[in-house]
Design an enzyme around this catalytic site. Sequence first.
Site, PDB file in Angstrom:
ATOM      1  N   LEU A 232       0.862  -1.193   0.000  1.00 35.29           N
ATOM      2  CA  LEU A 232       0.000   0.000   0.000  1.00 35.29           C
ATOM      3  C   LEU A 232       0.894   1.236   0.000  1.00 35.29           C
ATOM      4  CD1 LEU A 232      -2.606  -0.821   2.816  1.00 35.29           C
ATOM      5  CD2 LEU A 232      -3.104  -0.668   0.378  1.00 35.29           C
ATOM      6  N   HIS A 233       0.622   2.170  -0.902  1.00 33.74           N
ATOM      7  CA  HIS A 233       1.388   3.413  -0.840  1.00 33.74           C
ATOM      8  C   HIS A 233       0.620   4.614  -1.363  1.00 33.74           C
ATOM      9  CE1 HIS A 233       1.952   2.569  -5.106  1.00 33.74           C
ATOM     10  NE2 HIS A 233       2.334   3.816  -5.257  1.00 33.74           N
TER      11      HIS A 233
END
Length: 393
Positions: A232-233
Amino acid sequence: MKIISVVGARPNFMKIAPFIRAVEKYNKENSNSIEHILVHTGQHYDDRMSMKFFQDLEIPEADINLGIGSGTHAEQVGQSMIELEKVFIKEKPDWIVIYGDVNATMAASVTAKKLQIKVCHVEAGLRSYDEKMPEEINRLVTDRLSDLLLTPDKLSIENLKKEGVADKKIKFVGNIMIDSLEANREKASKLNVEDIINNNLIEGQINKEMEKEKPEAEDLPLHSLQFALITLHRPSNVDEKQIFEPIIHFLLDEVGKDMPIFWPIHPRAQKQLQSFGLWKEVVQNENLVLLQPLGYHEMLRMNMGAKVMLTDSGGLQEECTILGTPCLTLRWNTERPITLREHGGASVLVGNNIEKLRKEYQKSLNLERIPERPNLWDGNTAGRCLDAILSYK
Ligand code: UD1
């Protein structure tokens, strides 16, 4: 002919590697008639976000590194443009080749175009139709300015035509990232999952899976266990506590109860967990193991073994499609619809709605791994990119 390729961030590196190979092959057969210069803006600078990929993918060291580093979007793009302009004026290339949708892509397209240098965009025509995504702005500007638009799939051609791009500028070449996947698949498959985990533990983490007592599977090696893989970013998931926190609790309280979770964590996500006061809870959770950002082969191997992928990355949606890994995409839209199940891919959009995430996660537990290969995702895209540049009139 002189070509300058510009890269800046991690998702560019798996795209430049096959292009450089294609140039090398051409030069061997054509008495070095292409001069290729590789420029790295330096947007991603940590060894694990950048150098490791150059090593893994055997990309020669960049000829020029602009050392831009972190900053706001305007700072990154502005600084890149200032430095790129100097390089372009000095080198006078025939072509600038740019990849994907990161800040370096857009900075190079604007700078080159104003200097009347021809621009080739590899991975043109992708659209999420979500202008809140910085990458969508980069895609729109870059495609509007490019002279040669090389698309990964037919849906992208339609997007470009709708925007009025002339047919002769568009060429369907396939997905260059899959060239890297195919070239490295065998090497990756020989890696051991347990070694990958032990070699990449975040400081303060232990390999909790190996610590656990497994009475019925005492001698079972970890690589034969089911696990979930997370990345996740995106700002839309990690920049607001009221969005990020419920996702974290879903992972810890629900997915983690079913199987171990491995999470190679992006610097942005790590910073946000720390600033929201969630870091300790995640580090200490016994079902989740935080890892450093993984190298190319390590990530590929983990993807090959995962029961389910939960991600907001564009590239991973594509890799999951080729490998057949069921993929829950934590986004409301995607610029890569060809990776969605309705188009034959492995991914399903779940946004950041926990109900939807839960429902699709439960479904994915019963899914088989079904690899899919969209048209021209055949490992030979880089050669077609170079041919398109060489035969441009
Ligand atoms: C960038 C790309 C995105 C891509 C992603 C993959 C743009 C607009 N976005 O987003 O398309 O999916 O890379 O990784 O170009 N940081 C480090 N070390 C690094 C790089 C970044 O600590 O080597 C930190 C930065 O200080 C910043 C955060 O990570 O706080 C985010 O980096 P940034 O370059 O702004 O964009 P990404 O979110 O990585």
